[in-house]
Design a protein around this motif. Structure first.
Motif, short mmCIF file in Angstrom:
data_model
loop_
_atom_site.label_atom_id
_atom_site.label_comp_id
_atom_site.label_asym_id
_atom_site.label_seq_id
_atom_site.Cartn_x
_atom_site.Cartn_y
_atom_site.Cartn_z
N TYR A 136 0.85 -1.18 0.00
CA TYR A 136 0.00 0.00 0.00
C TYR A 136 0.90 1.24 0.00
O TYR A 136 1.78 1.37 0.86
N ARG A 162 -1.20 -1.23 -4.30
CA ARG A 162 -2.39 -0.38 -4.21
C ARG A 162 -1.98 1.03 -3.80
O ARG A 162 -1.35 1.20 -2.76
N VAL A 164 -3.11 4.31 -2.29
CA VAL A 164 -4.21 4.79 -1.46
C VAL A 164 -4.32 6.30 -1.66
O VAL A 164 -3.46 7.06 -1.20
N ARG A 174 -10.07 1.50 1.83
CA ARG A 174 -9.09 0.94 0.90
C ARG A 174 -8.08 0.05 1.62
O ARG A 174 -7.43 -0.79 1.00
N MET A 175 -7.97 0.25 2.95
CA MET A 175 -6.95 -0.48 3.70
C MET A 175 -7.55 -1.50 4.68
O MET A 175 -6.81 -2.10 5.46
N ILE A 178 -5.81 -4.91 5.17
CA ILE A 178 -4.36 -4.96 5.36
C ILE A 178 -4.02 -5.90 6.51
O ILE A 178 -4.72 -5.93 7.53
N PHE A 184 2.94 -1.09 4.29
CA PHE A 184 2.36 0.23 4.07
C PHE A 184 3.51 1.23 3.94
O PHE A 184 4.37 1.33 4.82
#
Length: 296
Positions: A136, A162, A164, A174-175, A178, A184
């Motif tokens: 992410y 991805r 974000v 969106r997370m 995770i 991240f």
């Protein structure tokens, strides 16, 4: 003045300082917001000492000359300055000095980033990205182009990236999936985005590996990061200097590519076929032909 690496150095050395050095230290502690943007000569004149005394003061604290001390003072206050204050501080800059000053500042930022970055940490970041189930990438406001650039190219080489973005639904949505197997990457520079800090905190609470790309070890992103890469973004302006951060991200992309060169090569070879078939990019020959048909 809040306690920082700079104030700690001043407190440690203060008792053994000369009278002139104590006057400089006192002025910095009481007027750091003004001192941060003074030349050595101007600071010396303000407290009644010579320019060379100010330079020796910087050396006595362990800084490599006055410019490095000045950057340390600026780092303390940069996140508190409003855009209006930044514009006021650049008001004295002459128009014919802008080009040279800005480009030289960007060059200095890249040099400082290269000299201070830890290659071992850089290597660990590359390994962490390649070992993740999902990656992410997040940067908002002025850092948004950096996250988009990074996500754009990583997505070519990996199937689990991805980006974000703020404004496309809620970022936490969106997370939401995770996990501890994911990574991240939070990108933020002064003035630091609260949303990026919050998302990194959320990712950390889920057990994900967190990587911060920011300007210093005192950045609020570092509170939640497992690995930190610092890129200098110093600019006495209301416009953020993101040249060094972009160069660092470019190096990360290249390093990820180099670790799996064969897959990268195959991906781009297939892409070139698709781009050519669907005329994604123009070429000089076709452009000249089209122009001649239009009578240009």
């Amino acid at each position: 003045m809040e306690r920082t690496e700079l104030t700690a150095k001043i407190e440690e050395k203060y008792k053994k300082m000369s009278k002139g050095h104590k006057r400089i230290a006192d002025y910095i502690r009481q007027n750091y917001d003004k001192a941060a943007f003074m030349t050595a000569n101007k600071l010396g004149g303000k407290v009644g000492v010579s320019e060379s005394t100010v330079v020796r003061f910087a050396d006595s604290l362990g800084y490599d000359g006055y410019p490095q001390l000045q950057r340390a003072m600026q780092d303390v206050i940069r996140n508190r300055l409003t855009t209006v204050q930044l514009i006021e501080m650049t008001g004295e800059l002459k128009e014919d000095e802008v080009l040279a000053k800005v480009l030289k500042g960007d060059v200095d930022n890249i040099r400082a980033t290269l000299s201070e970055i830890d290659p071992a940490v850089f290597d660990s970041v590359v390994s962490t990205i390649l070992g993740a189930d999902k990656v992410y990438v997040m940067g908002v406001r002025s850092a948004a182009p950096l996250s988009q650039f990074m996500g754009y190219y990583l997505d070519f080489m990996m199937r689990n990236v991805r980006t974000v973005a703020s404004g496309i639904g809620d970022v936490f949505e969106r997370m939401i999936h995770i996990t501890e197997k994911d990574v991240f990457i939070g990108i933020s520079f002064p003035r630091y985005s609260n949303r990026t800090i919050e998302c990194m905190r959320f990712a950390s609470s889920k057990g994900a590996k967190c990587i911060a790309i920011t300007d210093s070890e005192v950045s609020p992103l570092c509170e939640h990061s497992d690995l930190t890469l610092c890129a200098k973004s110093n600019m006495t302006s209301f416009v953020d200097s993101l040249v060094a951060p972009l160069s660092l991200i470019n190096a990360l992309i290249m390093a990820v590519s180099a670790r799996d060169r064969e897959r990268t090569f195959e991906t781009f070879r297939e892409l070139e076929t698709v781009w050519k078939e669907y005329e994604v990019y123009g070429d000089r020959k076709s452009t000249r032909l089209n122009s001649s048909h239009l009578g240009i």
